[in-house]
Design an enzyme around this catalytic site. Sequence first.
Site, PDB file in Angstrom:
ATOM      1  N   GLU A   1       0.853  -1.193   0.000  1.00 20.27           N
ATOM      2  CA  GLU A   1       0.000   0.000   0.000  1.00 20.27           C
ATOM      3  C   GLU A   1       0.889   1.243   0.000  1.00 20.27           C
ATOM      4  OE1 GLU A   1      -3.170   0.973   0.029  1.00 20.27           O
ATOM      5  OE2 GLU A   1      -4.472  -0.598   0.838  1.00 20.27           O
TER       6      GLU A   1
ATOM      7  N   ARG B   1      -6.736  -0.725  12.997  1.00 20.35           N
ATOM      8  CA  ARG B   1      -5.380  -0.313  12.648  1.00 20.35           C
ATOM      9  C   ARG B   1      -5.458   0.866  11.689  1.00 20.35           C
ATOM     10  NH1 ARG B   1      -4.782  -1.507   7.430  1.00 20.35           N
ATOM     11  NH2 ARG B   1      -5.558  -3.468   6.560  1.00 20.35           N
TER      12      ARG B   1
ATOM     13  N   ASN C   1      -4.711   2.758   8.213  1.00 14.26           N
ATOM     14  CA  ASN C   1      -4.795   2.302   6.833  1.00 14.26           C
ATOM     15  C   ASN C   1      -4.247   3.396   5.914  1.00 14.26           C
ATOM     16  OD1 ASN C   1      -5.694   0.036   5.150  1.00 14.26           O
ATOM     17  ND2 ASN C   1      -7.228   1.443   4.345  1.00 14.26           N
TER      18      ASN C   1
ATOM     19  N   ASP D   1     -10.379   2.027  -3.644  1.00 16.32           N
ATOM     20  CA  ASP D   1      -9.318   1.906  -2.648  1.00 16.32           C
ATOM     21  C   ASP D   1      -8.435   3.161  -2.736  1.00 16.32           C
ATOM     22  OD1 ASP D   1      -7.195   0.827  -0.942  1.00 16.32           O
ATOM     23  OD2 ASP D   1      -8.031  -1.140  -1.362  1.00 16.32           O
TER      24      ASP D   1
END
Length: 291
Positions: A16, A99, A101, A196
């Site tokens: 990512e 968490r 991101n 995304d």
Amino acid sequence: MAQPQVLFDYTGHLPECPTWSAQENSLYWTDILENEIHRYNIVSKKHDVIQFSEEVGCFALCEAGGFIVALRSGIYLTNHTGLITRKICDNPNNPALARFNDGGTDRDGRFYAGTFWGPGDYNGALLCRVDNDLTAHVIQHDIHGANGLAFSADKKWMFTSDTPNRVIYRTPLDEQGEPGQREVFKRFEPGQGIPDGAAIDAEGCYWTALFDGYRIARLSPDGDVLEEYRLPVRCPTMVCFGGDDMKTLFITTTRENMSDAEVAERPLSGAIFMLKVAVAGMPKLKFRQNQ
């Protein structure tokens, strides 16, 4: 039409946050689930890995050197080797349930990091911002999985996506960069893929990785699909612009939660791709610290 090409011989778990460094001719990214930040120099072909003790949801390069990183427990400053030099704040969510991101910097060098609400029982995730003086604020709620952060060149709009909820938002920003009421920019129907990570180009178009959709898409400032590029993998995760002319789109992908059979069928899942495009992208700014 250009086709995406594999950057180099690498597949990760959950790559990512691709980030281009023009000074180093290098692409950085995180592998969230492996607790790593990677760097690949496209000239020397040297690949380095920096290990952390927790998941690295997102990060940015700092003007002063090193990184600002969003680990599961909080947001930190580190040196270039990943050694923590200062804690900025705790994770504003319960770190056992959420968490960090997606994240990155705005046009004033402030750092944003969103969380992903693990239980999925309601929209419990948040988006927070670290200002240049290292103060941290929660600026948005009602999110399931924070993604798609990008900023217009004129500093008037912040774009975000909520991946599990299949929606891209845009939020007006005032002259101080404070957010107003977010509004829907585009929704995706089941089967279209889900939005995304993202980036904006010099024409104000929004490029989104369509997770579970085998492709990336370029959206106009009005949310219309202008271009789509297919990938040989199901789940792209994020895009960024780089290269000498900022006309190379780097695309991270994942193999998280994929069966052995799917990985065998699509062995490039988790690879990083590059795509030559016609319009240059906006560079990511480094985090600017005033103290």
